[in-house]
Every structure is written in C-alpha cells, then in structure tokens.
Design a protein around this motif. Structure first.
Motif, PDB file in Angstrom:
ATOM      1  N   LYS A   1      50.284  43.757  18.899  1.00 31.53           N
ATOM      2  CA  LYS A   1      50.462  45.654  18.884  1.00 31.53           C
ATOM      3  C   LYS A   1      52.440  45.056  19.959  1.00 31.53           C
ATOM      4  O   LYS A   1      53.064  46.369  19.117  1.00 31.53           O
ATOM      5  CB  LYS A   1      49.915  46.069  19.974  1.00 31.53           C
ATOM      6  N   LYS A   2      52.991  45.155  21.078  1.00 32.84           N
ATOM      7  CA  LYS A   2      53.095  45.149  22.391  1.00 32.84           C
ATOM      8  C   LYS A   2      54.804  44.438  21.493  1.00 32.84           C
ATOM      9  O   LYS A   2      55.407  44.797  22.009  1.00 32.84           O
ATOM     10  CB  LYS A   2      53.105  44.712  23.662  1.00 32.84           C
TER      11      LYS A   2
ATOM     12  N   GLU B   1      48.549  49.680  11.818  1.00 31.32           N
ATOM     13  CA  GLU B   1      48.886  51.055  12.455  1.00 31.32           C
ATOM     14  C   GLU B   1      49.966  50.887  13.406  1.00 31.32           C
ATOM     15  O   GLU B   1      50.602  52.115  13.871  1.00 31.32           O
ATOM     16  CB  GLU B   1      47.335  51.375  13.824  1.00 31.32           C
ATOM     17  N   THR B   2      50.445  49.969  13.526  1.00 33.31           N
ATOM     18  CA  THR B   2      51.661  49.602  15.186  1.00 33.31           C
ATOM     19  C   THR B   2      52.300  50.449  14.088  1.00 33.31           C
ATOM     20  O   THR B   2      53.686  50.825  14.492  1.00 33.31           O
ATOM     21  CB  THR B   2      51.278  48.478  15.808  1.00 33.31           C
TER      22      THR B   2
ATOM     23  N   GLU C   1      56.081  47.346  19.312  1.00 35.78           N
ATOM     24  CA  GLU C   1      56.832  47.826  19.685  1.00 35.78           C
ATOM     25  C   GLU C   1      57.502  47.900  19.967  1.00 35.78           C
ATOM     26  O   GLU C   1      58.603  48.847  19.912  1.00 35.78           O
ATOM     27  CB  GLU C   1      55.252  48.658  20.731  1.00 35.78           C
TER      28      GLU C   1
ATOM     29  N   ASN D   1      53.170  54.295  13.480  1.00 36.54           N
ATOM     30  CA  ASN D   1      53.071  54.817  15.307  1.00 36.54           C
ATOM     31  C   ASN D   1      55.245  54.634  15.142  1.00 36.54           C
ATOM     32  O   ASN D   1      55.406  55.072  15.442  1.00 36.54           O
ATOM     33  CB  ASN D   1      52.580  54.320  15.991  1.00 36.54           C
TER      34      ASN D   1
END
Length: 131
Positions: free
Chosen positions: A59-60, A90-91, A63, A94
């Motif tokens: 995820k990071k 989901e990431t 992001e 987002n």
C-alpha cells in the motif's frame, strides 16, 4: 513522457513480472515504475518459491508514488492472495488510479500456482473481472 506503474511480482530470472514489464515499458518509450507484491525464486526451468510482500508495504509503495508523480496508467500482474488484491484495489481507488489494465497471473508456465485458489473470487470481486 508518460509514466506507467506496474504492480506485480518480481521474477528473479527476468522473463516475467516486474522485470519484463519494465523492459516492455522502456522499449515503448515510457517511464516505468513498480510496486512489488511478491518475490519469486525462479529460473528458466520454473518457479520454486514465492514470498509475499507485507500488505502495508504494498500500500505504501502505491501511495508514495501517487503523492509525488503523475501516473498515466497502471498495469496489474501477479496478486497472489485475497489480502493483496483487496489492498491494491482499495489503495488505487483512494489515490484515484486511472487507465488500469489487469493481466491476472494465475499459474506459471511451469505449472506453479501463483494465485491462491481462495483468491480467485477476490480477484473477480475487487478488480471487477469475470462474472
């Protein structure tokens, strides 16, 4: 120059996964970036082991790239588990990911299962493929 993100597994032999995606991107004149979901131990004869990357790191990776770089499109390859599939979905949602191409990797050429059986339904549900 267009900036393209590949989200997939790493192939230590260089013939598939992140390594192959980055080669293809370079050949097409786009700037390639990667998010690694798993590391494989493989050679020209087959896949011998897979180690998934921790969900928080996956995820990071996504992001921080979106915080800094305008990404034109995304190519998704190996997502081996339901948890990884859900995290990527989901990431990307987002960060408002767009122009997403899904190339689901399920079984290696040598017959090694790269997508866990329990993850097939998650792949359909979270990435909106299949029925």
């Amino acid at each position: 120059m267009k900036k393209v993100l590949t989200i997939a597994g790493s192939d230590s032999c260089g013939g598939a996964g992140i390594q192959a995606d980055l080669k293809a991107m370079s050949a097409q004149g786009v700037y390639g970036m990667s998010v690694i979901t798993a590391i494989t131990a493989q050679n020209s004869m087959g896949v011998f082991a897979v180690q998934e990357i921790e969900i928080d790191i996956i995820k990071k990776q996504i992001e921080v790239l979106y915080e800094d770089i305008e990404i034109s499109s995304v190519k998704i390859g190996m997502l081996s588990s339901s948890e990884i599939i859900k995290a990527v979905y989901e990431t990307l949602k987002n960060v408002n990911g767009k122009n997403i191409v899904i190339d689901p990797v399920m079984v290696s050429k040598s017959g090694y299962y790269l997508l866990k059986e329990e993850a097939i339904e998650a792949l359909k549900e979270f990435l909106k493929i299949g029925t």
